[in-house]
Design an enzyme around this catalytic site. Structure first.
Site, short mmCIF file in Angstrom:
data_model
loop_
_atom_site.label_atom_id
_atom_site.label_comp_id
_atom_site.label_asym_id
_atom_site.label_seq_id
_atom_site.Cartn_x
_atom_site.Cartn_y
_atom_site.Cartn_z
N PRO A 2 0.84 -1.19 0.00
CA PRO A 2 0.00 0.00 0.00
C PRO A 2 0.88 1.24 0.00
CG PRO A 2 -0.15 -1.17 2.10
CD PRO A 2 0.72 -1.98 1.22
N HIS A 3 0.45 2.26 -0.73
CA HIS A 3 1.26 3.46 -0.85
C HIS A 3 0.38 4.66 -1.18
CE1 HIS A 3 0.86 1.64 -4.82
NE2 HIS A 3 0.91 2.87 -5.30
#
Length: 112
Positions: free
Chosen positions: A68-69
Site C-alpha cells: 500500500p502506498h
C-alpha cells in the site's frame, strides 16, 4: 534518489505477527505507526490517503504480499512501514491469495 531500507524504516514502523482483521484496520495501524514517528503527519490524513489510493485498485501484488502506498503532504522523505500479519487478510490481490506481508510507502506529494 537512492534510499536504503535503514533510511525508510524505524523500530516503531517494523513489526511481526500484527493482529488485524481487515484492510481498513491495517491502514489505521500503519497511520498510527507513522504518526508516532512523525507527529506532524496526521494519522487521519495518512489513513484517508491510503484508503483513497486503495480504492483506485488493489495494492496486493500476489503471493501474500501487498505494497500500500500514497502521496502525503508535510513529509519531506519517503517513509516505510514493514509488517507481517499473524493471519492473512483479503487484499483483492490478482492471484486471490490473502496477504500477510505488508510494506507500506508514503511519498512526498511533490516526489517524481
Amino acid at each position: 534518489m537512492s534510499v536504503s531500507l535503514v533510511q525508510l524504516l524505524s523500530d516503531m514502523r517494523t513489526d511481526t505477527q500484527v493482529s488485524v482483521s481487515s484492510k481498513k484496520r491495517l491502514f489505521e495501524i500503519i497511520s498510527e505507526r507513522v504518526n508516532s514517528d512523525f507527529p506532524d503527519l496526521s494519522s487521519r490524513s495518512v489513513f484517508s490517503r491510503l484508503l483513497a489510493r486503495e480504492k483506485m485498485g488493489s495494492t496486493g501484488l500476489g503471493h501474500g504480499i501487498a505494497i500500500p502506498h500514497c502521496r502525503v503532504e508535510n513529509v519531506s522523505k519517503i517513509v516505510g512501514v514493514m509488517l507481517t500479519l499473524d493471519h492473512p487478510i483479503d487484499f483483492e490481490a490478482p492471484d486471490n491469495q490473502p496477504v500477510d506481508i505488508v510494506f507500506a510507502l508514503l511519498v512526498p506529494e511533490d516526489e517524481q
